[in-house]
Design a protein around this motif. Structure first.
Motif, short mmCIF file in Angstrom:
data_model
loop_
_atom_site.label_atom_id
_atom_site.label_comp_id
_atom_site.label_asym_id
_atom_site.label_seq_id
_atom_site.Cartn_x
_atom_site.Cartn_y
_atom_site.Cartn_z
N VAL A 102 50.97 97.00 156.07
CA VAL A 102 49.60 96.91 155.53
C VAL A 102 49.05 96.59 156.76
N LEU A 103 48.02 96.87 156.66
CA LEU A 103 46.96 95.18 157.66
C LEU A 103 46.10 95.72 157.14
N ASP A 104 46.30 93.96 156.71
CA ASP A 104 45.37 94.12 155.53
C ASP A 104 43.56 93.70 155.69
N GLY A 105 43.35 94.90 155.11
CA GLY A 105 41.40 94.82 154.54
C GLY A 105 41.16 95.90 155.95
N CYS A 106 42.12 96.21 156.30
CA CYS A 106 41.63 97.17 157.52
C CYS A 106 42.97 99.45 156.66
N THR A 107 43.74 98.98 156.56
CA THR A 107 44.60 100.10 156.26
C THR A 107 45.47 99.58 154.06
N GLY A 108 44.36 98.46 153.25
CA GLY A 108 45.18 98.15 152.33
C GLY A 108 45.13 96.69 152.20
N ILE A 109 45.26 96.30 150.89
CA ILE A 109 45.10 94.90 150.54
C ILE A 109 46.42 93.99 150.54
N TYR B 226 51.90 93.59 147.88
CA TYR B 226 52.20 91.66 148.05
C TYR B 226 52.39 91.40 149.41
N ARG B 227 52.10 90.06 149.79
CA ARG B 227 52.19 89.51 151.27
C ARG B 227 53.46 88.81 151.47
N ILE B 228 54.47 90.50 151.71
CA ILE B 228 55.73 89.87 151.14
C ILE B 228 55.86 90.83 153.33
N PRO B 229 57.22 90.29 153.82
CA PRO B 229 58.26 90.83 154.41
C PRO B 229 58.34 92.80 154.12
N GLY B 230 57.77 93.15 155.48
CA GLY B 230 58.04 94.85 155.16
C GLY B 230 56.53 95.00 155.23
N LEU B 231 56.16 94.92 153.98
CA LEU B 231 54.72 95.34 154.01
C LEU B 231 53.53 94.89 154.28
N TRP B 232 53.61 93.57 154.87
CA TRP B 232 52.33 92.83 155.78
C TRP B 232 53.21 93.63 157.41
N ASP B 233 54.13 94.20 157.76
CA ASP B 233 54.13 94.81 159.24
C ASP B 233 53.97 96.32 158.73
#
Length: 89
Positions: free
Chosen positions: A10-17, A1-8
């Protein structure tokens, strides 16, 4: 999910979605990824490489570098024979 912690981490579109924080968005992104083996492979490879930067050894080395900047004339080291599983002296 696009939430604090994960967005730090996971690089969206590079290392995950990263998706909106709901099961439908997650399911859609999952199905799209399962249908695209080349994208799956690319994201998986990049995620593995990024995760290796967060190994205990890599984190300890970065902490030692920070500690050594703050104490001129003093050096913190980890003996070669010390296992990180045993802890850092």
């Amino acid at each position: 999910y696009r939430i604090p912690g994960l967005w730090d981490s996971v690089l969206d579109g590079c290392t995950g979605i990263l998706t909106q924080a709901n099961p439908e968005a997650m399911a859609t992104a999952t199905l799209e990824l399962l249908a695209d083996s080349e994208r799956w492979s690319r994201l998986s490879t990049a995620a593995t490489a990024r995760a290796e930067a967060y190994s205990w050894g890599a984190v300890a080395a970065r902490w030692l570098a920070v500690l050594n900047q703050g104490r001129p004339g003093m050096r913190c080291t980890v003996p070669e024979t010390t296992s990180l599983a045993e802890g850092i002296p």
